[in-house]
Design a protein around this motif. Sequence first.
Motif, PDB file in Angstrom:
ATOM      1  N   SER A  71       1.059  -1.232  -0.124  1.00 35.34           N
ATOM      2  CA  SER A  71       0.342   0.108  -0.049  1.00 35.34           C
ATOM      3  C   SER A  71       0.812   1.114  -0.075  1.00 35.34           C
ATOM      4  O   SER A  71       1.935   1.310   0.501  1.00 35.34           O
ATOM      5  CB  SER A  71      -0.976  -0.005   1.182  1.00 35.34           C
ATOM      6  N   LEU A  72       0.378   2.312  -0.614  1.00 41.66           N
ATOM      7  CA  LEU A  72       1.046   3.563  -0.674  1.00 41.66           C
ATOM      8  C   LEU A  72       0.285   4.478   0.517  1.00 41.66           C
ATOM      9  O   LEU A  72      -1.024   4.622   0.519  1.00 41.66           O
ATOM     10  CB  LEU A  72       0.685   4.409  -1.984  1.00 41.66           C
ATOM     11  N   GLN A  73       0.990   4.722   1.519  1.00 40.33           N
ATOM     12  CA  GLN A  73       0.375   5.220   2.707  1.00 40.33           C
ATOM     13  C   GLN A  73       0.530   6.900   2.679  1.00 40.33           C
ATOM     14  O   GLN A  73      -0.338   7.496   3.676  1.00 40.33           O
ATOM     15  CB  GLN A  73       1.053   4.618   4.026  1.00 40.33           C
ATOM     16  N   ASP A  74       1.673   7.461   1.953  1.00 39.47           N
ATOM     17  CA  ASP A  74       1.755   8.999   2.059  1.00 39.47           C
ATOM     18  C   ASP A  74       2.363   9.299   1.023  1.00 39.47           C
ATOM     19  O   ASP A  74       3.380   8.654   0.374  1.00 39.47           O
ATOM     20  CB  ASP A  74       2.425   9.543   3.414  1.00 39.47           C
ATOM     21  N   ILE A  75       2.232  10.530   0.438  1.00 39.30           N
ATOM     22  CA  ILE A  75       2.839  11.238  -0.597  1.00 39.30           C
ATOM     23  C   ILE A  75       2.810  12.739  -0.016  1.00 39.30           C
ATOM     24  O   ILE A  75       2.054  13.352   0.111  1.00 39.30           O
ATOM     25  CB  ILE A  75       2.028  11.326  -1.959  1.00 39.30           C
ATOM     26  N   HIS A  76       4.269  12.912   0.019  1.00 43.76           N
ATOM     27  CA  HIS A  76       4.506  14.500   0.437  1.00 43.76           C
ATOM     28  C   HIS A  76       5.214  15.308  -0.680  1.00 43.76           C
ATOM     29  O   HIS A  76       6.241  15.071  -1.139  1.00 43.76           O
ATOM     30  CB  HIS A  76       5.515  14.391   1.565  1.00 43.76           C
ATOM     31  N   ILE A  77       4.460  16.317  -1.165  1.00 45.00           N
ATOM     32  CA  ILE A  77       4.894  17.075  -2.279  1.00 45.00           C
ATOM     33  C   ILE A  77       5.631  18.324  -1.750  1.00 45.00           C
ATOM     34  O   ILE A  77       5.213  18.847  -1.071  1.00 45.00           O
ATOM     35  CB  ILE A  77       3.862  17.614  -3.291  1.00 45.00           C
ATOM     36  N   LYS A  78       6.885  18.506  -1.779  1.00 49.60           N
ATOM     37  CA  LYS A  78       7.860  19.456  -1.211  1.00 49.60           C
ATOM     38  C   LYS A  78       7.980  20.623  -2.013  1.00 49.60           C
ATOM     39  O   LYS A  78       7.635  21.729  -1.646  1.00 49.60           O
ATOM     40  CB  LYS A  78       9.079  18.949  -0.804  1.00 49.60           C
ATOM     41  N   ARG A  79       8.138  20.412  -3.318  1.00 51.20           N
ATOM     42  CA  ARG A  79       8.309  21.563  -4.218  1.00 51.20           C
ATOM     43  C   ARG A  79       7.695  20.959  -5.690  1.00 51.20           C
ATOM     44  O   ARG A  79       7.718  19.970  -6.052  1.00 51.20           O
ATOM     45  CB  ARG A  79       9.604  22.049  -4.359  1.00 51.20           C
ATOM     46  N   HIS A  80       7.502  22.179  -6.486  1.00 53.37           N
ATOM     47  CA  HIS A  80       7.078  21.678  -7.996  1.00 53.37           C
ATOM     48  C   HIS A  80       7.391  22.983  -8.734  1.00 53.37           C
ATOM     49  O   HIS A  80       7.810  24.003  -8.303  1.00 53.37           O
ATOM     50  CB  HIS A  80       5.573  21.284  -8.034  1.00 53.37           C
TER      51      HIS A  80
END
Length: 227
Positions: free
Chosen positions: A42-51
């Motif tokens: 399972s994928l539990q977290d996605i943290h986008i820091k910058r884009h």
Amino acid sequence: MSINLLEADVVFDPSAGLRREVLAGTLEAARLPQSVSNVRLSLQDIHIKRHGELGRAEVQVVTIVTDGISQEPIQLFSEVYENVQKWTHLPLGAGGVTLYRTDAQQIPAYLDYRILLTELDEDIRAIGTLLDEVRRDAQFEAARQALLAAAAIAAPPAALITASSDLALNIVARLLKANKDDQLLLVRGSFDNAFDGLGTKYGPVTKGNRQAAVTYQAEAAEAPRLA
């Protein structure tokens, strides 16, 4: 030998080192017990820091999990998240997103996966057919059939499973390149039942770079005991 169109930001292949230690006799193997009937990734977290956007961005998540023995030996997942601000966590919901679950209580010998985060430059409505296009690709279908044919005789070799994941990712890369998408993070990894219990020994795993990070976990469930 095919050339990967996308370069992995992170490679997590712990079984390679564990294999050497087991063969050298310095470590015991960590195979799952026979009582285990199901493995879930399972994928539990996605943290986008910058884009790359000044304000909000559209982020697409694509995952590929290949076990070589399921009815669908190459399992795909894709989701688009709109209006993503920098330094934010994507809403995956309680318990996260299931990327893979064993099929018909068959425990694979080897599990190979890719987790790709891209920033979309095109209208997201034009991206909705991405996985359909991947599945319709002649090379993808040939790889799928090769895995099914191999599994009918014995467990497919790890090299074939890895090559199938690479092929699927290359097809995704070709489609995303046509839409001028920007790679935020690509994690490439594998687990081996003979050496790390298909990754269940690690608990939550977090991998990332300066732009994004993902947390995922392989978990095992035992079959219920008969009274």
